[in-house]
Design a protein around this motif. Structure first.
Motif, PDB file in Angstrom:
ATOM      1  N   GLN A  49       0.832  -1.201   0.000  1.00 48.80           N
ATOM      2  CA  GLN A  49       0.000   0.000   0.000  1.00 48.80           C
ATOM      3  C   GLN A  49       0.873   1.259   0.000  1.00 48.80           C
ATOM      4  OE1 GLN A  49      -2.893   0.256   3.156  1.00 48.80           O
ATOM      5  NE2 GLN A  49      -3.325   2.402   2.738  1.00 48.80           N
ATOM      6  N   LEU A  50       1.951   1.245   0.782  1.00 48.41           N
ATOM      7  CA  LEU A  50       2.876   2.378   0.831  1.00 48.41           C
ATOM      8  C   LEU A  50       3.475   2.641  -0.546  1.00 48.41           C
ATOM      9  CD1 LEU A  50       4.521   4.480   2.483  1.00 48.41           C
ATOM     10  CD2 LEU A  50       6.204   2.647   2.855  1.00 48.41           C
ATOM     11  N   VAL A  51       3.962   1.596  -1.176  1.00 47.23           N
ATOM     12  CA  VAL A  51       4.568   1.738  -2.506  1.00 47.23           C
ATOM     13  C   VAL A  51       3.547   2.307  -3.483  1.00 47.23           C
ATOM     14  CG1 VAL A  51       5.554   0.477  -4.469  1.00 47.23           C
ATOM     15  CG2 VAL A  51       6.315  -0.047  -2.133  1.00 47.23           C
ATOM     16  N   GLN A  52       2.332   1.805  -3.439  1.00 48.95           N
ATOM     17  CA  GLN A  52       1.282   2.281  -4.339  1.00 48.95           C
ATOM     18  C   GLN A  52       0.985   3.768  -4.096  1.00 48.95           C
ATOM     19  OE1 GLN A  52      -2.439   0.169  -4.092  1.00 48.95           O
ATOM     20  NE2 GLN A  52      -3.135   0.968  -6.051  1.00 48.95           N
ATOM     21  N   LEU A 108      12.645   7.335  -3.600  1.00 50.69           N
ATOM     22  CA  LEU A 108      11.614   7.158  -2.573  1.00 50.69           C
ATOM     23  C   LEU A 108      10.855   5.847  -2.779  1.00 50.69           C
ATOM     24  CD1 LEU A 108      10.382   8.527  -0.074  1.00 50.69           C
ATOM     25  CD2 LEU A 108       8.688   9.548  -1.607  1.00 50.69           C
ATOM     26  N   VAL A 109      10.501   5.548  -4.009  1.00 50.61           N
ATOM     27  CA  VAL A 109       9.820   4.280  -4.305  1.00 50.61           C
ATOM     28  C   VAL A 109      10.725   3.108  -3.934  1.00 50.61           C
ATOM     29  CG1 VAL A 109       8.912   2.806  -6.154  1.00 50.61           C
ATOM     30  CG2 VAL A 109       8.283   5.227  -6.073  1.00 50.61           C
ATOM     31  N   HIS A 110      11.997   3.205  -4.290  1.00 53.17           N
ATOM     32  CA  HIS A 110      12.940   2.140  -3.953  1.00 53.17           C
ATOM     33  C   HIS A 110      13.018   1.947  -2.436  1.00 53.17           C
ATOM     34  CE1 HIS A 110      16.304  -0.594  -4.420  1.00 53.17           C
ATOM     35  NE2 HIS A 110      16.949   0.102  -3.491  1.00 53.17           N
ATOM     36  N   ALA A 111      13.085   3.038  -1.701  1.00 53.59           N
ATOM     37  CA  ALA A 111      13.117   2.945  -0.237  1.00 53.59           C
ATOM     38  C   ALA A 111      11.845   2.273   0.274  1.00 53.59           C
ATOM     39  CB  ALA A 111      13.281   4.329   0.382  1.00 53.59           C
ATOM     40  N   ALA A 112      10.704   2.692  -0.244  1.00 50.98           N
ATOM     41  CA  ALA A 112       9.425   2.105   0.194  1.00 50.98           C
ATOM     42  C   ALA A 112       9.380   0.601  -0.086  1.00 50.98           C
ATOM     43  CB  ALA A 112       8.259   2.815  -0.503  1.00 50.98           C
ATOM     44  N   THR A 125       9.847   6.668  12.343  1.00 51.97           N
ATOM     45  CA  THR A 125      10.309   5.411  11.753  1.00 51.97           C
ATOM     46  C   THR A 125      10.566   5.663  10.263  1.00 51.97           C
ATOM     47  OG1 THR A 125       8.080   4.704  11.165  1.00 51.97           O
ATOM     48  CG2 THR A 125       8.913   4.006  13.352  1.00 51.97           C
ATOM     49  N   ARG A 126      11.189   4.701   9.623  1.00 53.10           N
ATOM     50  CA  ARG A 126      11.397   4.833   8.173  1.00 53.10           C
ATOM     51  C   ARG A 126      10.054   4.941   7.456  1.00 53.10           C
ATOM     52  NH1 ARG A 126      16.261   0.405   7.692  1.00 53.10           N
ATOM     53  NH2 ARG A 126      17.949   1.903   7.386  1.00 53.10           N
ATOM     54  N   LEU A 127       9.091   4.168   7.886  1.00 50.99           N
ATOM     55  CA  LEU A 127       7.752   4.241   7.288  1.00 50.99           C
ATOM     56  C   LEU A 127       7.187   5.654   7.427  1.00 50.99           C
ATOM     57  CD1 LEU A 127       5.107   3.019   6.112  1.00 50.99           C
ATOM     58  CD2 LEU A 127       4.469   2.486   8.459  1.00 50.99           C
ATOM     59  N   GLU A 128       7.314   6.230   8.612  1.00 47.20           N
ATOM     60  CA  GLU A 128       6.773   7.570   8.823  1.00 47.20           C
ATOM     61  C   GLU A 128       7.514   8.619   8.002  1.00 47.20           C
ATOM     62  OE1 GLU A 128       5.122   6.725  13.345  1.00 47.20           O
ATOM     63  OE2 GLU A 128       7.201   7.362  13.055  1.00 47.20           O
ATOM     64  N   TRP A 129       8.837   8.469   7.823  1.00 48.16           N
ATOM     65  CA  TRP A 129       9.567   9.414   6.977  1.00 48.16           C
ATOM     66  C   TRP A 129       9.115   9.300   5.525  1.00 48.16           C
ATOM     67  CZ3 TRP A 129      11.466  13.814   7.786  1.00 48.16           C
ATOM     68  CH2 TRP A 129      12.104  14.124   8.989  1.00 48.16           C
ATOM     69  N   ILE A 130       8.947   8.100   5.047  1.00 54.19           N
ATOM     70  CA  ILE A 130       8.481   7.915   3.671  1.00 54.19           C
ATOM     71  C   ILE A 130       7.085   8.512   3.518  1.00 54.19           C
ATOM     72  CG2 ILE A 130       7.798   6.193   1.937  1.00 54.19           C
ATOM     73  CD1 ILE A 130      10.163   4.462   3.089  1.00 54.19           C
ATOM     74  N   GLN A 131       6.229   8.253   4.495  1.00 51.31           N
ATOM     75  CA  GLN A 131       4.882   8.827   4.461  1.00 51.31           C
ATOM     76  C   GLN A 131       4.929  10.346   4.577  1.00 51.31           C
ATOM     77  OE1 GLN A 131       2.115   7.908   3.484  1.00 51.31           O
ATOM     78  NE2 GLN A 131       1.420   5.969   4.338  1.00 51.31           N
ATOM     79  N   PHE A 132       5.824  10.862   5.422  1.00 53.95           N
ATOM     80  CA  PHE A 132       5.952  12.310   5.548  1.00 53.95           C
ATOM     81  C   PHE A 132       6.306  12.939   4.202  1.00 53.95           C
ATOM     82  CE2 PHE A 132       8.771  15.950   5.729  1.00 53.95           C
ATOM     83  CZ  PHE A 132       7.920  16.882   6.295  1.00 53.95           C
ATOM     84  N   ILE A 133       7.303  12.390   3.535  1.00 58.43           N
ATOM     85  CA  ILE A 133       7.713  12.926   2.232  1.00 58.43           C
ATOM     86  C   ILE A 133       6.536  12.863   1.256  1.00 58.43           C
ATOM     87  CG2 ILE A 133       9.230  12.553   0.230  1.00 58.43           C
ATOM     88  CD1 ILE A 133      11.339  11.493   2.316  1.00 58.43           C
ATOM     89  N   ASN A 134       5.815  11.770   1.266  1.00 52.29           N
ATOM     90  CA  ASN A 134       4.667  11.603   0.381  1.00 52.29           C
ATOM     91  C   ASN A 134       3.551  12.597   0.712  1.00 52.29           C
ATOM     92  OD1 ASN A 134       3.539   9.895  -1.774  1.00 52.29           O
ATOM     93  ND2 ASN A 134       2.012   9.366  -0.224  1.00 52.29           N
ATOM     94  N   ILE A 135       3.212  12.718   1.980  1.00 55.63           N
ATOM     95  CA  ILE A 135       2.134  13.617   2.415  1.00 55.63           C
ATOM     96  C   ILE A 135       2.534  15.074   2.199  1.00 55.63           C
ATOM     97  CG2 ILE A 135       0.863  14.410   4.463  1.00 55.63           C
ATOM     98  CD1 ILE A 135       1.101  11.358   5.408  1.00 55.63           C
TER      99      ILE A 135
END
Length: 167
Positions: free
Chosen positions: A4-7, A113-117, A138-148
């Motif tokens: 879901q994160l990657v998508q 970013l996609v690669h990290a996700a 967390t890494r998940l939250e950083w990836i989500q932060f960048i996305n949001i």
């Protein structure tokens, strides 16, 4: 969770690139109103803020759910009624921007970013930087932060585009 994160990240990146592509070369550097950033400056800011180096930095095991702070991030950054001040380190320059160069830079940042996700352990806590008021992510939250954060600026770019079309 990962799929879901990657998508979500892929969808945001695609929306950003499509929207930026719709600006003309001239519009990329046109200020829609006094005090506003240009579309090029917004894109530059996104690339500075979207550098996912933090995700690959120092980490430690987490003692909480990896997505615990995502709702709070969304509530703050997707609230378009509040004005935010950008930290100096991610402020855009006053330079003129070339549309194709910007698009290439955005593509490269988004591929990272996609690669990290897709690949990093999402539950680890990143130790190199904390967003004021949030504590460590967390890494998940950083990836989500960048996305949001990027979704927030997509909204800003849409407003800039609409303003330039009516000018």
């Amino acid at each position: 969770m990962r799929q879901q994160l990657v998508q979500e990240v892929e969808t945001t990146g695609s929306s950003l690139l499509q929207l930026l592509s719709s600006f003309s070369e001239e519009q990329i550097n046109t200020r829609p109103f006094e005090g506003s950033w240009t579309a090029g400056q917004v894109a530059e800011h996104i690339t500075k803020a979207g550098n996912c180096g933090i995700v690959y930095g120092n980490v430690a095991p987490s003692d909480r759910q990896p997505d615990e702070k995502v709702t709070a991030i969304k509530e703050l950054f997707l609230n378009f009624d509040i004005q935010m001040q950008s930290p100096e380190m991610v402020l855009p320059t006053q330079d003129s921007h070339q549309k194709e160069a910007l698009l290439q830079e955005v593509r490269q940042i988004w591929e990272k970013l996609v690669h990290a996700a897709q690949t990093v352990p999402l539950e680890d806590t990143c130790l190199d930087f904390e967003l004021p008021g949030f504590g460590p992510f967390t890494r998940l939250e950083w990836i989500q932060f960048i996305n949001i954060h990027t979704k927030r600026h997509i909204h800003q770019l849409e407003k800039i585009k609409a303003r330039l079309q009516t000018a």
